[in-house]
Every structure is written in C-alpha cells, then in structure tokens.
Design a protein around this motif. Structure first.
Motif, PDB file in Angstrom:
ATOM      1  N   LYS A   1       1.043  -1.043  -0.012  1.00 24.62           N
ATOM      2  CA  LYS A   1      -0.035  -0.060   0.044  1.00 24.62           C
ATOM      3  C   LYS A   1       0.831   1.219   0.027  1.00 24.62           C
ATOM      4  CE  LYS A   1      -4.190  -2.048   0.290  1.00 24.62           C
ATOM      5  NZ  LYS A   1      -5.084  -1.842  -0.924  1.00 24.62           N
ATOM      6  N   GLU A   2       0.276   2.362  -0.506  1.00 22.44           N
ATOM      7  CA  GLU A   2       0.873   3.716  -0.423  1.00 22.44           C
ATOM      8  C   GLU A   2       0.660   4.325   1.059  1.00 22.44           C
ATOM      9  OE1 GLU A   2       2.350   5.558  -3.760  1.00 22.44           O
ATOM     10  OE2 GLU A   2       3.127   3.982  -2.682  1.00 22.44           O
TER      11      GLU A   2
ATOM     12  N   ASP B   1      -2.379   8.812  -4.579  1.00 23.37           N
ATOM     13  CA  ASP B   1      -2.013   9.510  -3.498  1.00 23.37           C
ATOM     14  C   ASP B   1      -1.018  10.373  -3.690  1.00 23.37           C
ATOM     15  OD1 ASP B   1      -0.912   9.746  -0.785  1.00 23.37           O
ATOM     16  OD2 ASP B   1       0.094   7.763  -0.572  1.00 23.37           O
ATOM     17  N   PRO B   2      -1.637  11.648  -3.748  1.00 24.79           N
ATOM     18  CA  PRO B   2      -1.168  12.724  -3.918  1.00 24.79           C
ATOM     19  C   PRO B   2      -0.051  13.171  -2.883  1.00 24.79           C
ATOM     20  CG  PRO B   2      -3.411  13.289  -3.129  1.00 24.79           C
ATOM     21  CD  PRO B   2      -3.205  11.613  -3.456  1.00 24.79           C
ATOM     22  N   THR B   3      -0.245  12.613  -1.667  1.00 25.28           N
ATOM     23  CA  THR B   3       0.837  13.147  -0.495  1.00 25.28           C
ATOM     24  C   THR B   3       2.110  12.386  -0.523  1.00 25.28           C
ATOM     25  OG1 THR B   3       0.113  11.112   0.897  1.00 25.28           O
ATOM     26  CG2 THR B   3      -1.157  13.334   1.160  1.00 25.28           C
ATOM     27  N   HIS B   4       2.360  11.191  -1.582  1.00 27.42           N
ATOM     28  CA  HIS B   4       3.422  10.571  -1.573  1.00 27.42           C
ATOM     29  C   HIS B   4       4.358  11.035  -2.667  1.00 27.42           C
ATOM     30  CE1 HIS B   4       5.708   6.176  -2.080  1.00 27.42           C
ATOM     31  NE2 HIS B   4       6.174   7.139  -1.182  1.00 27.42           N
TER      32      HIS B   4
ATOM     33  N   PRO C   1       7.133   5.932  -7.061  1.00 30.01           N
ATOM     34  CA  PRO C   1       6.963   7.363  -6.789  1.00 30.01           C
ATOM     35  C   PRO C   1       8.306   8.194  -6.200  1.00 30.01           C
ATOM     36  CG  PRO C   1       5.005   6.239  -6.292  1.00 30.01           C
ATOM     37  CD  PRO C   1       5.831   5.345  -6.615  1.00 30.01           C
ATOM     38  N   LYS C   2       8.944   7.234  -5.110  1.00 30.55           N
ATOM     39  CA  LYS C   2      10.049   7.809  -4.438  1.00 30.55           C
ATOM     40  C   LYS C   2      11.296   7.872  -5.364  1.00 30.55           C
ATOM     41  CE  LYS C   2      11.724   3.203  -2.783  1.00 30.55           C
ATOM     42  NZ  LYS C   2      12.216   2.664  -1.402  1.00 30.55           N
TER      43      LYS C   2
ATOM     44  N   VAL D   1      11.709  15.991  -8.008  1.00 30.19           N
ATOM     45  CA  VAL D   1      11.353  16.302  -9.139  1.00 30.19           C
ATOM     46  C   VAL D   1      10.850  17.769  -9.108  1.00 30.19           C
ATOM     47  CG1 VAL D   1       9.682  15.951 -10.912  1.00 30.19           C
ATOM     48  CG2 VAL D   1      10.529  14.013  -9.792  1.00 30.19           C
ATOM     49  N   SER D   2      11.530  18.744  -9.807  1.00 34.60           N
ATOM     50  CA  SER D   2      11.138  20.148  -9.714  1.00 34.60           C
ATOM     51  C   SER D   2      11.406  20.773 -11.005  1.00 34.60           C
ATOM     52  CB  SER D   2      12.305  20.851  -8.811  1.00 34.60           C
ATOM     53  OG  SER D   2      13.652  20.970  -9.208  1.00 34.60           O
ATOM     54  N   TYR D   3      11.278  22.119 -11.119  1.00 34.51           N
ATOM     55  CA  TYR D   3      11.336  22.882 -12.435  1.00 34.51           C
ATOM     56  C   TYR D   3      12.873  22.656 -12.873  1.00 34.51           C
ATOM     57  CZ  TYR D   3      11.159  26.764 -15.669  1.00 34.51           C
ATOM     58  OH  TYR D   3      11.215  27.660 -16.696  1.00 34.51           O
ATOM     59  N   THR D   4      13.755  22.688 -12.298  1.00 36.70           N
ATOM     60  CA  THR D   4      15.235  22.674 -12.439  1.00 36.70           C
ATOM     61  C   THR D   4      15.761  21.539 -12.288  1.00 36.70           C
ATOM     62  OG1 THR D   4      15.871  23.588 -10.372  1.00 36.70           O
ATOM     63  CG2 THR D   4      15.237  25.180 -12.128  1.00 36.70           C
ATOM     64  N   SER D   5      15.185  20.435 -11.728  1.00 32.65           N
ATOM     65  CA  SER D   5      15.806  19.118 -11.586  1.00 32.65           C
ATOM     66  C   SER D   5      16.307  18.439 -12.634  1.00 32.65           C
ATOM     67  CB  SER D   5      15.184  18.297 -10.616  1.00 32.65           C
ATOM     68  OG  SER D   5      14.111  17.847 -11.213  1.00 32.65           O
TER      69      SER D   5
END
Length: 374
Positions: free
Chosen positions: A211-212, A275-278, A340-341, A346-350
């Motif tokens: 599970k997440e 799961d938007p929290t993960h 997910p991990k 993950v970002s705009y510049t990553s």
C-alpha cells in the motif's frame, strides 16, 4: 421566474465555458516540439555516444529508443531531413543491433526496433531489421511468454511485434504478443492489471497487500503511461481485422476513463496516481503519455472530443507553460525508477538521470495534440 433561472443557468454555463482552456494553434504546438527537440539534438550531436550516469551505457538502450519514437512521430508531421538523418545515424552507429544481441529477451533492449522498423519502411535496407526480427523470432520459437514481468516492457516490445506483423503479413507476431501481454495482465504476480480501478501495478512488488502511505494501491504514473502508449501504438499499427484488437481497445477505454478524475488542477498527474501525498507534485513524463493516449483517441474518433479536449488542453498547456524552459529543457521530469520515491526530488530545474525518454514522451504527446481539429 423559470425563464430567469434558465437564462441565468445558460449565462453561467457560457461563463464556465469561456474559462475552459483551448488547444493552441498547430504552429504554436510545432514550435515547442521543435524547440525541445533542438535542445536535445544540439546537446547530443553524436547519436552513438555512450550515456554516462552512474555507469556507462550504450545509446541503443530503452531511454534513447523512446526518444527516437518521439522523433519519428515529429518527423511524420514535420518531415525534416535532419530528423531522419539523426535517426539513421543512431541505427548505423550501432550497426542496427540490439544491446545484448539478438538473444536478448529484454524489452528494454528490443525497444530500439520500433525506430529501426520505421526507418526500414522509409528505405527498406535489409540490415535495418535483420537483428530485431531475429530477436523476436527467437522469442516466438522459445514458446516462453513470461518475460514481461514489469508493465514498462509492454510499451518497449509490443509495438515491435505489431510492426513485424504488418511488415510480414503474419498473424504469428500478433498472437505471440497477445499471449505475452495476457500473461502480464492476468498471471504475473497474480495479474498486474486491476480491472476494478482500471489501472496497473508496476510489477509484482506492488500488488496488494503493498500500500501507499495513504493506504491506497500504488499506481505509478509513468508505468501506467507506458501501458497507455503500448495500447495506442498497437491499435494504431495493427490492421482493423488483426486478432485481439477488442481486448486492447477495451482496456484502453477502461484506463482512460480511470485517469480523468485523477488529473490535478494544474493539468498534470501525480507520480502516485491515487496518493498525492506520496511525492506529490507536477510530473511531466506520465502526464505526457496520458495526453498522448487521450489525444490519439480523440483524433481517431473513439473518445468524445467534448469531454476530452478540455482535459488534453489543460494538461498540454500545463506542461508547455510550467515545465518547458526557454532553452528547450523540460522540467518536472522524474528520473528512471519504478515507483514514486525514485528519481526524486522532481522540480522545475531538477535534471533527471536520463533526458531522452522524457522528451520522447513529450514529442509523442505533442504530435497527437498537433493533429487535433479545432
């Protein structure tokens, strides 16, 4: 009184409609596709150069193969000789061969065959398909169907079987592809497809009881995106009377329907779909693959354009406005992995560990968005 209420409702509906996002013009879509592709081609002028991340890898691996899938799609709508030459250079630098040779059973090794076959169809030189056909023929001869133990493999290898079926006019390729697909769907790990949710677990490691953090199943965005892409490509490639089309089309519809309520307000989908929290947040590769699948469906008339064009527009505009940089670099792109991990943050510049496959996903999406009619 009733007329006043009705009039107010119509005005309200029209107001909402006016806020609906629109698909950009073809010229604007093509401009961003050329921009992002130019960034990559300029950075990697030698198509045969090895890729260095945590180790050295040849450039005919799956990550680069996905890029070339996107490039060939771009070449279809904008037949620039530079694109064709760049793809041919890639094949020639690797002598049209597969990583680990024709004995490989790994879809990641065979993914390059999609572009090799496309290039053969443009200029039928036998060396272009010799190794990929030999590899798939060995798969069939073995009778073994349990190689696709992770759902990404469906996108990497299914279209190769489909393209060979068309090329040879031999249903054997369709039938064997179907057996392998159904093993992944219904047998591997107890079956990696959850028909109830219309989504796939990435591999047996994520089948419940896994599970997440929020207690729900782990449906990885890009993994499900690979399946959407596999189904779209197979349906696009195979003739209308090819066997098992109904199975692929049924699952395609189930997945697309399941994805709609999971879209974020900014147009993207999360890396963990339920799961938007993960590690929640914008993620471009999965989003691009879903746009590819939905736009293709609208273009083929099998999805309701009134329902799906606003969803597509929201996602496409989100990616182009919030992820694509002026240089052509694409942000919010998760690196390689299986959940997910991985590849975080993950970002705009990553910078992901590989830049190529994410661009390939984006080009596939954009070429279908380009074809949308106003």
């Amino acid at each position: 009184m009733k007329r006043t209420i009705l009039t107010s409702f119509i005005v309200f509906a029209l107001t909402l409609q006016s806020f609906a996002q629109k698909i950009p013009s073809q010229s604007k879509v093509l401009k961003v596709l050329k921009q992002t592709n130019a960034y990559f081609m300029n950075k990697w002028p030698d198509a045969g150069k090895s890729i260095f991340t945590n180790k050295e890898r040849p450039s005919n691996i799956w990550t680069r193969a996905v890029y070339y899938e996107g490039l060939m799609a771009l070449h279809q709508i904008n037949p620039d000789k530079e694109y064709y030459d760049y793809a041919v250079q890639w094949g020639e630098k690797h002598k049209w061969g597969l990583r680990n040779g024709i004995q490989t059973r790994n879809g990641d090794d065979q993914a390059c065959g999609q572009t090799f076959i496309d290039l053969y169809n443009i200029d039928p030189k036998p060396e272009r398909i010799k190794d990929i056909k030999a590899s798939m023929d060995l798969m069939i001869k073995s009778g073994k169907v349990n190689d696709w133990t992770w759902i990404d493999a469906l996108q990497m290898a299914m279209p190769v079987f489909a393209k060979l079926g068309v090329l040879t006019k031999d249903d054997t390729y369709y039938e064997y592809m179907y057996k392998m697909y159904m093993h992944t769907k219904n047998v591997e790990g107890g079956g990696l497809y959850n028909a109830k949710d219309g989504l796939w677990w990435r591999d047996k490691d994520f089948v419940p009881p896994y599970k997440e953090p929020n207690g729900k199943d782990c449906y990885w965005s890009r993994g499900n995106g690979w399946v959407v892409a596999a189904l779209v490509k197979v349906l696009e490639i195979m003739p209308a009377n090819a066997p098992h089309r109904d199975e692929y089309l049924k699952t395609y519809h189930e997945m697309i329907k399941a994805l709609v309520p999971l879209q974020r307000e900014d147009g993207f989908w999360n890396v963990s779909l339920v799961d938007p929290t993960h590690f929640g947040g914008k993620e471009t590769s999965g989003t691009a693959l879903f746009v590819y699948g939905m736009a293709w469906g609208v273009n083929k008339g099998i999805l309701d354009k009134a329902v799906y064009k606003p969803i597509i527009a929201k996602a496409w505009n989100g990616m182009t406005k919030k992820a694509v940089q002026k240089t052509g670099f694409i942000g919010y792109m998760q690196g390689t992995g299986k959940e997910p991990k991985d590849g975080q943050p993950v970002s705009y510049t990553s910078m992901p560990d590989f830049e190529d496959y994410g661009l390939g996903c984006f080009l596939l999406a954009g070429t279908e968005v380009y074809k949308l009619k106003k």
